[in-house]
Design an enzyme around this catalytic site. Structure first.
Site, PDB file in Angstrom:
ATOM      1  N   ASN A  10      41.066  38.726  34.715  1.00  0.00           N
ATOM      2  CA  ASN A  10      42.498  38.452  34.669  1.00  0.00           C
ATOM      3  C   ASN A  10      42.598  37.349  35.799  1.00  0.00           C
ATOM      4  OD1 ASN A  10      45.238  38.368  34.955  1.00  0.00           O
ATOM      5  ND2 ASN A  10      45.705  40.448  35.247  1.00  0.00           N
ATOM      6  N   ARG A  12      45.002  35.989  36.892  1.00  0.00           N
ATOM      7  CA  ARG A  12      46.284  36.301  37.829  1.00  0.00           C
ATOM      8  C   ARG A  12      45.829  37.112  38.807  1.00  0.00           C
ATOM      9  NH1 ARG A  12      51.399  37.497  34.851  1.00  0.00           N
ATOM     10  NH2 ARG A  12      52.324  36.699  37.126  1.00  0.00           N
ATOM     11  N   CYS A  13      44.895  37.788  38.697  1.00  0.00           N
ATOM     12  CA  CYS A  13      44.279  38.914  39.756  1.00  0.00           C
ATOM     13  C   CYS A  13      43.293  38.183  40.705  1.00  0.00           C
ATOM     14  CB  CYS A  13      43.740  40.083  39.314  1.00  0.00           C
ATOM     15  SG  CYS A  13      42.841  41.225  40.260  1.00  0.00           S
ATOM     16  N   SER A  14      43.658  38.449  42.067  1.00  0.00           N
ATOM     17  CA  SER A  14      43.079  37.789  42.965  1.00  0.00           C
ATOM     18  C   SER A  14      41.593  38.408  43.326  1.00  0.00           C
ATOM     19  CB  SER A  14      43.725  37.951  44.553  1.00  0.00           C
ATOM     20  OG  SER A  14      43.676  39.257  44.839  1.00  0.00           O
TER      21      SER A  14
END
Length: 117
Positions: A10, A12-14
């Site tokens: 993902n 958007r996931c750090s």
């Protein structure tokens, strides 16, 4: 012959971005699977759980509102029902997941993925 390294990612996931960076820093260009857009099949998710040695809830994001809304905390739900819920609502799947040569790791922390390389 070795299988390509795959990451259920993902962007958007750090943690997912950090795990991907760790892989590329090791000279590995993994197949990137944006699982929110292309979720695994029930069989793929079952195989991933087996490779991890996890039960379905161990791979679920239990803090997501969908977890509560769908009543997934019900202890009577079967493995198959929980897997089906994760496939239908991939936001519930913990990330990132890295697969290589039949081994799997959840990148939380991202350094976990190094253990299977």
């Amino acid at each position: 012959m070795t299988e390509p390294t795959r990451i259920f990612h993902n962007p958007r996931c750090s943690k997912s971005r950090q795990a991907l960076e760790l892989l590329t820093n090791q000279g590995i260009e993994p197949e990137i699977i944006r699982y929110l857009e292309t979720p695994p099949t029930e069989q793929e998710l079952s195989d991933i759980l087996d490779a991890l040695g996890y039960q379905p809830r161990e791979l679920m994001r239990t803090g997501e509102k969908e977890y509560k809304e769908l009543g997934l905390n019900n202890p009577d739900l079967s493995r198959e029902q929980l897997i089906a819920a994760m496939v239908a609502t991939p936001k519930l799947i913990e990330r990132p997941i890295v697969l290589v040569n039949g081994k799997a790791a959840v990148g939380r922390p991202p350094e976990n993925v190094l253990s299977i390389l």
